[in-house]
Design an enzyme around this catalytic site. Structure first.
Site, short mmCIF file in Angstrom:
data_model
loop_
_atom_site.label_atom_id
_atom_site.label_comp_id
_atom_site.label_asym_id
_atom_site.label_seq_id
_atom_site.Cartn_x
_atom_site.Cartn_y
_atom_site.Cartn_z
N GLY A 47 0.81 -1.22 0.00
CA GLY A 47 0.00 0.00 0.00
C GLY A 47 0.84 1.26 0.00
NE ARG A 332 8.95 -20.47 5.85
CZ ARG A 332 8.77 -19.18 5.66
NH1 ARG A 332 7.63 -18.74 5.22
NH2 ARG A 332 9.73 -18.32 5.93
CG HIS A 403 4.33 -17.17 8.79
ND1 HIS A 403 4.74 -16.08 9.50
CD2 HIS A 403 5.12 -17.23 7.70
CE1 HIS A 403 5.75 -15.51 8.87
NE2 HIS A 403 5.99 -16.18 7.77
NE ARG A 437 4.89 -15.73 2.31
CZ ARG A 437 5.96 -15.60 3.08
NH1 ARG A 437 7.15 -15.41 2.55
NH2 ARG A 437 5.83 -15.67 4.39
CG LEU A 443 9.56 -8.85 3.24
CD1 LEU A 443 10.95 -8.73 3.85
CD2 LEU A 443 8.62 -7.89 3.93
#
Lengths: 640, 258, 253
Positions: A47, A332, A403, A437, A443
């Protein structure tokens, strides 16, 4: 039956698509940009970067955040780093390799064209952020340092100590602040979106609630961008910040934006386990700890000896045992499920038997305490602050926690949702991570969307609308949305039941975590789908919100968010139930290999479920976007 | 392992709005796990208040990992409470004992007006950043990231300063209500880096002068450094002071002020 | 108690506010940081004064003629190039100006700091590192100022001193004046107290000026506090030795 979803992927070979798009895109003359107004909701990485860049281009931008300042957005909490295909290490990285790793990491459930563009612009992000003064880690020679991260065989992760998210967000925030100072952006802080307004099928603006006064007002614009993050807090306990919520995305969904793949949620394996029933959130410990820590549980579920007296032969180093080549560095989702199974077998450790050990004693013996301290000192301190135990002496206790959410609003190649003029960026959209992911990619995606994608694609939508006035906020649609919102918030206040919003949130979270968490089954999901509506009814009848709607009231804010979590939770379970396969973060126990790994069904489910609002989340309509892989060959993920 | 604290008395500042008079109100927490964080203790109290039909205590908080800088409590006369280098959200009840009396007050400064109860408005910090806490680098024009090598010690020093989470504890702890640590941390971060040199002196002038409109003055007590959850050193204040001096004296001509 | 929330609603264009243009020194002095420079620079000047004043007064240990000659020497600075007393008056003028600026800056910063927190903390503060010296600067400063006034009345104008053997106060008889004044124990006590206040003021002020001026370097940072402590100690020990010496009869006995 279902609507044909047009991804609008440009023509041409994969690597030329973005170039082709940019070559053909309609432009707005610099002098005309100021005639357009764009609303940006959310001021995190996506944003803030979008708002700042659009204002630099000359658009009038109104930015909204429910925080007191844009700098508080939860992007700030990302620790590890940001990926980019810079190949500064000369270790064989390339745009294509980053693209492929992301697709593979996402278990072949992401759209090729979007992911390739992400990999392409990743290099620009690093240049841009360095120019803004982000103090990325450096080598002694003064060049940028890289580290490696799970799911990749090259070192492409740029980092700023354990605070990469903070430094990147502050970079974007500063660029936004500059535009606020120059008047290019008007910032509305402590203002929460409560509805999205469409007029004649186009996004016309938003309805917001001023959190300080409770006042509900409308804002209209030519286009609206939602960069409002993910919905991980549906689990109640997650690593998300307390205020993270799905409201903006959900309200857009209710106005016609499709919600894609809600069941794709990511569980992070290394979080500090819950310590008591009042726990409000879970804290993530960087995954990098698994480089030197060894994961184990006692073999005997009834083990009573203190941890330092359990001999080697009575310990089960289960990751090393099951995944000899990746060992403690297994991806993960795989290590998370292994931990869950150990705890479910009763081998959990800690007072509540709800964690597994992450043991550094070998590393300390091998490398010396100094080296371990140098590598992980700040993480060890953080652990000690929270858990009250010194990880140099006692092994850390860890357990997986929610997460990140890969699912989100369905968007096309231009990041536009199914509502024309309404865009979704960052974690709020579904587009780039497929079913899972990779570390250090969130990021990257947020900044790619905000800096390098939206500023191009919005122009393409706006150009034909030159000199068309935006609807006034006194338009009946705005007035109707405002009164609906007022009614909704007054409604929460007027239930006057007996349970706080937090209580309901905790209960809904438990159901979702138990049945739609790390491991899902048809039976469990059906159970959840029968329990959720009942609990939701109770919510509507037995909610208690104290205080009033005319001054700051965090209980009332929470009630609105929990309401939307209920509805989303039902859709999540629907989505998980319909997806009869296991892929990435979505693991259906019925669909696994003999070795307990995820079993995809590419013939039937190489697609995106995009859900359409019908008035009731239990009967949402499923639309399908087929994923056509032109470049990549579907393969089974193996980390053995 | 987990113990319970008993009979905690909380004295909490309640104030219903910016212009209302506030007062301390006492609450008893009979029992709380020492594993609970300080804010979870407040959550627990709030849930009880709601159950009793009372309005919950308003306090600012978000990430609860000590990085977003939203939480802001004066606990027993110390900004962020008794634990060194720790924000309120990372403070745990094991730092207290059964029978303790704990006083909680909002940050107090003219620039941080109280919104409600324990929540304050820290927008003045944003005004400081807006005035110059950035490097002008519009999207798209950046050169390759490795074009300018930055010596590791310089990069590390910039990072030390850049860690500021903008919580306002420095202002809250300062006997003068000064914001020099916050402002100087940003000045130091950007002014140390090669990328920040072009605007170095304009930046420090604009930021220091904006700070002046809201905050008190630094008299070098050092309370800010002691309260800072990120342990940012007051060395950054000296750096900003030196740069302001240079901006005013040495570079006056180059600044082309009008 | 009324407070105004700022930053509500749309926030724009704060960065472009331009300040009124002022002459350079006034412009610099108009900000808090500028005032701190003024305090630091005048502080350095006043530090020089207290140090040399103390050193000069050590002459009293060599007897009346040494001290009186020293006083005469000060009047004859650069004499005969400049008329007698001129240079001394220039120095005095400088000192007075520095003291005025130092005090003016202190008062305006104190005012600023008071308004920066109009509503005090309603519970007790628990200070971590702010010490007695740093928090009592304005009181030690006021004490030193009052002492200075009295000190001038006492030893320069003789208003509060006793009359000498010849029935009047003779300014040039410095040694006699000092001995007569400090032989009164309340005077000696005030003198000692004021000098301790001066020492405390210097203990924080000398360190503080390095920060205010931005003289900060890892190479000498650890010496800054040591220098401040050493400087304060030397000045206080020197000055306090005079009344003790007089009371003990070492001087003037």
């Amino acid at each position: 039956m279902s609507v044909e979803l047009n991804s609008k992927s440009p023509a041409g070979p994969l690597s030329d698509k973005w170039e082709n798009y940019k070559a053909d895109v309609k432009l707005v003359n610099p002098n005309n940009k100021r005639k357009f107004k764009v609303i940006v909701v959310g001021t995190g990485l996506a944003g803030a970067s979008a708002a700042a860049t659009l204002a630099e281009l000359g658009y009038q931008v109104d930015a909204f955040t429910f925080h007191d300042s844009p700098r508080r957005a939860h992007s700030i909490a990302a620790q590890g780093g940001i990926n980019a295909a810079k190949n500064y290490q000369g270790d064989g990285d390339s745009v294509h390799r980053l693209f492929y790793d992301t697709i593979k990491g996402g278990d072949f459930r992401a759209r090729e064209s979007n992911v390739h563009r992400l990999a392409e612009v990743s290099v620009n992000i690093i240049d841009q952020m360095v120019a803004q003064g982000v103090p990325f880690a450096r080598e002694y020679g003064g060049l940028l340092d890289n580290r490696s991260f799970g799911g990749a065989q090259v070192s492409r992760t740029f980092y700023a100590r354990g605070q990469t998210g903070q430094q990147l967000l502050l970079g974007a925030y500063q660029q936004l602040a500059r535009q606020i100072g120059l008047g290019g952006v008007r910032l509305f802080n402590r203002t929460e979106l409560v509805d999205v307004v469409t007029i004649e099928g186009r996004a016309a603006g938003i309805v917001v609630r001023d959190l300080m006064t409770g006042e509900i007002t409308s804002h209209s614009a030519h286009a609206v961008v939602l960069a409002t993050g993910g919905y991980g807090n549906v689990f109640f306990l997650s690593t998300n910040a307390m205020a993270c919520n799905v409201t903006a995305a959900w309200r857009a969904h209710r106005k016609g934006a499709y919600f894609a793949n809600p069941c794709y949620t990511q569980i992070h394996p290394t979080c500090i386990p819950q310590s008591d029933e009042f726990q409000s959130k879970l804290t993530l410990m960087s995954e990098s700890l698994r480089n030197d820590g060894r994961v184990w549980v006692p073999k005997n579920p009834d083990e009573t000896r203190p941890v330092d007296q359990i001999p080697e032969e009575d310990r089960d180093y289960y990751l090393e045992r099951l995944y000899p080549s990746y060992g403690n560095l297994a991806p993960r989702d795989i290590s998370s499920r292994a931990a869950k199974r150990a705890v479910d077998r009763g081998q959990g450790v800690g007072p509540l038997k709800n964690g597994v050990y992450l043991d550094f004693s070998d590393a300390i013996n091998r490398l010396g305490k100094n080296v371990v301290e140098e590598r992980y000192g700040n993480l060890f301190e953080m652990y000690e602050r929270i858990a009250g135990e010194n990880p140099y002496d006692v092994p850390m206790r860890i357990y997986p926690a929610s997460h990140y959410t890969m699912g989100g609003l369905w968007v096309d190649y231009e990041l536009m949702t199914t509502i024309p003029g309404l865009y979704a960026a960052g974690e709020a959209n579904f587009s780039d991570h497929g079913a899972n992911r990779l570390g250090a990619s969130a990021l990257m995606q947020g900044l790619a969307d905000g800096y390098f994608v939206l500023p191009y694609t919005i122009g393409n939508y706006l150009a034909p609308m030159l000199n068309k006035p935006i609807p006034g906020v006194d338009h009946p649609e705005f007035k109707a949305a405002e009164s609906a919102a007022r009614e909704r918030f007054n409604g929460y206040l007027n239930v006057k039941g007996t349970r706080s919003p937090d209580w309901f949130h905790r209960e809904v979270g438990k159901i979702i975590w138990d049945y739609c968490g790390m491991e899902r089954t048809q039976q469990g999901l059906e159970k959840a789908l029968s329990e959720l509506p009942a609990l939701y009814d109770e919510f509507k009848k037995d909610l208690r919100v104290t205080g009033n709607g005319e001054s700051l009231n965090q209980t009332l804010e929470k009630a609105g968010r929990v309401d939307d979590f209920f509805q989303l939770g039902m859709l999540m379970c629907r989505d998980a139930l319909d997806r009869n396969e296991s892929c990435g973060g979505h693991f259906r126990a019925e669909y696994q290999t003999d070795e307990g790994e995820a079993l995809r069904d590419d013939d039937n489910f190489c697609n995106v479920f995009a859900w359409e609002w019908t008035g009731d989340p239990m009967s949402a309509k499923r639309n399908i976007e087929e994923l056509n892989y032109e470049t990549v060959h579907l393969a089974t993920r193996s980390y053995k | 392992m987990s113990n319970h604290l008993k009979d905690i008395t909380l004295k909490i500042w309640r104030q219903s709005g910016p212009n209302d008079a506030g007062h301390f109100e006492s609450y008893k927490v009979d029992e709380i796990s020492d594993e609970a964080s300080f804010l979870e203790m407040l959550d627990y109290l709030n849930e009880r208040l709601i159950n009793e039909g009372q309005e919950a205590i308003v306090f600012d908080h978000d990430c609860r990992e000590g990085i977003c800088g939203t939480c802001s409590l004066m606990i027993n006369g110390q900004a962020h409470g008794p634990e060194r280098a720790t924000a309120s959200c990372q403070l745990h009840m094991r730092k207290f004992k059964s029978g303790d009396s704990i006083t909680i007050e909002p940050w107090r400064a003219r620039a941080f007006p109280i919104v409600k109860d324990l929540m304050v408005d820290r927008s003045a910090f944003d005004r400081i950043i807006e005035s110059g806490g950035f490097i002008t680098s519009p999207t798209g024009g950046a050169p390759d990231a490795n074009l300018i090598p930055i010596p590791k010690p310089v990069s590390d020093a910039a990072m030390d300063a850049a860690q500021c989470i903008g919580c306002g504890a420095c202002v809250a702890a300062c006997p003068n209500g000064a914001a020099n640590l916050f402002t100087s941390a940003k000045i130091a971060h950007l002014n140390l880096l090669p990328q920040g040199q072009a605007e170095r002196f304009r930046r420090v002038e604009a930021m220091v002068e904006t700070m002046d409109e809201y905050f008190g003055s630094c008299t070098n007590h050092g309370e800010c450094e002691a309260a800072c959850p990120k342990e940012i050193s007051i060395d950054v204040i000296a750096l900003a002071n030196a740069d302001y001096r240079k901006a005013k004296i040495k570079n006056r001509k180059q600044l082309a002020r009008n | 108690m009324a407070q105004v929330l700022h930053g509500r609603g749309p926030v724009t264009a704060t960065a472009t506010t331009t300040r009124k243009r002022r002459p350079f020194l006034l412009d610099l002095y108009s900000t808090a940081v500028g005032k701190k420079y003024a305090m630091a620079i005048t502080g350095i000047g006043l530090m020089g004064f207290v140090l040399f004043h103390m050193i000069g007064n050590l002459k009293m240990y060599f007897g009346a003629s040494d001290l009186d000659h020293y006083a005469e020497f000060l009047k004859k600075l650069l004499y005969p190039l400049a008329p007698k007393g001129t240079v001394l008056w220039i120095l005095r003028g400088g000192l007075i100006a520095m003291a005025v600026i130092h005090i003016h800056a202190a008062i305006s910063l104190t005012r600023l700091n008071r308004t920066a927190r109009p509503v005090r903390y309603q519970s007790e503060r628990d200070y971590q590192v702010a010490n007695f010296a740093s928090r009592s600067m304005r009181w030690t400063g006021v004490t030193v100022f009052l002492f200075l006034v009295w000190h001038l009345l006492d030893l320069t104008f003789g208003v509060t001193n006793t009359v000498g053997a010849d029935g009047e106060f003779i300014r040039a008889n410095v040694y006699d004046n000092v001995v007569r004044s400090l032989d009164r124990w309340p005077v000696a006590a005030f003198y000692i107290l004021a000098n301790i206040a001066l020492g405390i003021h210097l203990f924080h002020g000398v360190w503080s000026l390095f920060q205010s001026m931005g003289w900060n370097n890892p190479r000498f940072n650890k010496w800054r506090q040591a220098f401040a402590t050493g400087f304060a100690t030397v000045v206080v020990v020197g000055n306090v030795s005079f009344p003790i010496a007089v009371l003990a009869g070492v001087v003037g006995g």
